[in-house]
Design a protein around this motif. Sequence first.
Motif, PDB file in Angstrom:
ATOM      1  N   MET A   1      43.631  41.807  63.947  1.00 30.91           N
ATOM      2  CA  MET A   1      42.333  41.865  62.686  1.00 30.91           C
ATOM      3  C   MET A   1      42.969  41.401  61.117  1.00 30.91           C
ATOM      4  SD  MET A   1      40.849  45.465  61.740  1.00 30.91           S
ATOM      5  CE  MET A   1      39.645  45.883  60.576  1.00 30.91           C
ATOM      6  N   ILE A   2      42.124  40.634  60.781  1.00 25.19           N
ATOM      7  CA  ILE A   2      42.625  40.104  59.362  1.00 25.19           C
ATOM      8  C   ILE A   2      41.874  40.917  58.499  1.00 25.19           C
ATOM      9  CG2 ILE A   2      42.225  38.135  58.049  1.00 25.19           C
ATOM     10  CD1 ILE A   2      42.462  36.380  60.592  1.00 25.19           C
ATOM     11  N   LYS A   3      42.498  41.301  57.471  1.00 16.78           N
ATOM     12  CA  LYS A   3      41.848  42.260  56.244  1.00 16.78           C
ATOM     13  C   LYS A   3      41.415  41.246  55.457  1.00 16.78           C
ATOM     14  CE  LYS A   3      44.704  46.192  56.637  1.00 16.78           C
ATOM     15  NZ  LYS A   3      45.699  47.065  55.930  1.00 16.78           N
ATOM     16  N   LYS A   4      40.292  41.397  54.896  1.00 23.40           N
ATOM     17  CA  LYS A   4      39.714  40.784  53.766  1.00 23.40           C
ATOM     18  C   LYS A   4      40.259  41.233  52.370  1.00 23.40           C
ATOM     19  CE  LYS A   4      35.361  39.226  51.871  1.00 23.40           C
ATOM     20  NZ  LYS A   4      33.785  39.050  51.750  1.00 23.40           N
ATOM     21  N   LYS A   5      40.699  40.154  51.750  1.00 24.37           N
ATOM     22  CA  LYS A   5      41.266  40.398  50.509  1.00 24.37           C
ATOM     23  C   LYS A   5      40.306  40.728  49.412  1.00 24.37           C
ATOM     24  CE  LYS A   5      45.713  38.152  51.135  1.00 24.37           C
ATOM     25  NZ  LYS A   5      45.509  38.261  52.686  1.00 24.37           N
ATOM     26  N   THR A   6      40.559  41.710  48.647  1.00 23.93           N
ATOM     27  CA  THR A   6      39.526  41.919  47.320  1.00 23.93           C
ATOM     28  C   THR A   6      39.537  40.931  46.459  1.00 23.93           C
ATOM     29  OG1 THR A   6      41.120  43.348  46.171  1.00 23.93           O
ATOM     30  CG2 THR A   6      39.590  44.293  47.750  1.00 23.93           C
ATOM     31  N   GLN A   7      38.524  40.908  45.516  1.00 24.81           N
ATOM     32  CA  GLN A   7      38.435  39.710  44.706  1.00 24.81           C
ATOM     33  C   GLN A   7      39.592  39.496  43.590  1.00 24.81           C
ATOM     34  OE1 GLN A   7      36.436  37.299  44.895  1.00 24.81           O
ATOM     35  NE2 GLN A   7      36.001  36.426  43.025  1.00 24.81           N
ATOM     36  N   ASP A   8      40.143  41.087  43.066  1.00 25.86           N
ATOM     37  CA  ASP A   8      41.158  41.143  42.174  1.00 25.86           C
ATOM     38  C   ASP A   8      42.630  40.623  42.681  1.00 25.86           C
ATOM     39  OD1 ASP A   8      41.503  43.180  43.638  1.00 25.86           O
ATOM     40  OD2 ASP A   8      41.751  44.902  41.944  1.00 25.86           O
ATOM     41  N   TRP A   9      42.414  40.332  43.951  1.00 29.90           N
ATOM     42  CA  TRP A   9      43.745  39.987  44.795  1.00 29.90           C
ATOM     43  C   TRP A   9      44.054  38.500  44.140  1.00 29.90           C
ATOM     44  CZ3 TRP A   9      44.961  35.864  47.941  1.00 29.90           C
ATOM     45  CH2 TRP A   9      46.253  35.777  48.395  1.00 29.90           C
ATOM     46  N   MET A  10      43.134  37.661  43.875  1.00 30.97           N
ATOM     47  CA  MET A  10      43.141  36.344  43.609  1.00 30.97           C
ATOM     48  C   MET A  10      44.066  36.082  42.137  1.00 30.97           C
ATOM     49  SD  MET A  10      41.777  34.980  46.120  1.00 30.97           S
ATOM     50  CE  MET A  10      41.807  33.210  45.553  1.00 30.97           C
ATOM     51  N   PRO A  11      44.825  35.168  42.283  1.00 27.04           N
ATOM     52  CA  PRO A  11      45.641  34.972  40.991  1.00 27.04           C
ATOM     53  C   PRO A  11      44.927  34.537  39.815  1.00 27.04           C
ATOM     54  CG  PRO A  11      46.289  33.286  42.709  1.00 27.04           C
ATOM     55  CD  PRO A  11      45.228  34.211  43.168  1.00 27.04           C
ATOM     56  N   ARG A  12      43.985  35.019  39.253  1.00 23.18           N
ATOM     57  CA  ARG A  12      43.044  34.446  38.245  1.00 23.18           C
ATOM     58  C   ARG A  12      43.614  35.110  36.768  1.00 23.18           C
ATOM     59  NH1 ARG A  12      37.554  35.325  41.271  1.00 23.18           N
ATOM     60  NH2 ARG A  12      37.674  33.480  42.534  1.00 23.18           N
ATOM     61  N   CYS A  13      43.251  34.212  35.663  1.00 23.52           N
ATOM     62  CA  CYS A  13      43.690  34.831  34.558  1.00 23.52           C
ATOM     63  C   CYS A  13      43.144  36.329  34.265  1.00 23.52           C
ATOM     64  CB  CYS A  13      43.227  33.726  33.265  1.00 23.52           C
ATOM     65  SG  CYS A  13      44.013  32.162  33.509  1.00 23.52           S
ATOM     66  N   GLN A  14      42.002  36.522  34.440  1.00 18.00           N
ATOM     67  CA  GLN A  14      41.441  37.670  34.347  1.00 18.00           C
ATOM     68  C   GLN A  14      42.353  38.932  34.779  1.00 18.00           C
ATOM     69  OE1 GLN A  14      37.351  37.079  36.164  1.00 18.00           O
ATOM     70  NE2 GLN A  14      37.577  38.881  37.248  1.00 18.00           N
ATOM     71  N   TYR A  15      43.044  38.565  35.800  1.00 13.99           N
ATOM     72  CA  TYR A  15      44.048  39.946  36.442  1.00 13.99           C
ATOM     73  C   TYR A  15      45.468  39.716  35.859  1.00 13.99           C
ATOM     74  CZ  TYR A  15      39.913  39.840  39.193  1.00 13.99           C
ATOM     75  OH  TYR A  15      38.385  39.661  39.634  1.00 13.99           O
TER      76      TYR A  15
END
Length: 66
Positions: free
Chosen positions: A1-15
């Motif tokens: 089973m592949i877990k879906k990563k939440t949006q804040d997991w992405m390496p974006r400047c806002q995080y």
Amino acid sequence: MIKKKTQDWMPRCQYCSFFTIEPKDELGLCHRYPPKIINIGDNDYESMLPVVSKEDWCGEFHRFVN
């Protein structure tokens, strides 16, 4: 089973811990390195931090943790 990563997991400047932004703005400042000195005219200089979108990212991302 592949877990879906939440949006804040992405390496974006806002995080990123080096990023500052005013609420409701789309652009903020990157504080990863000291401000750069820019020549804006005859013997006139200004220091500036990079202006980036909260959706941008870079290879030096450091996740902001409360």
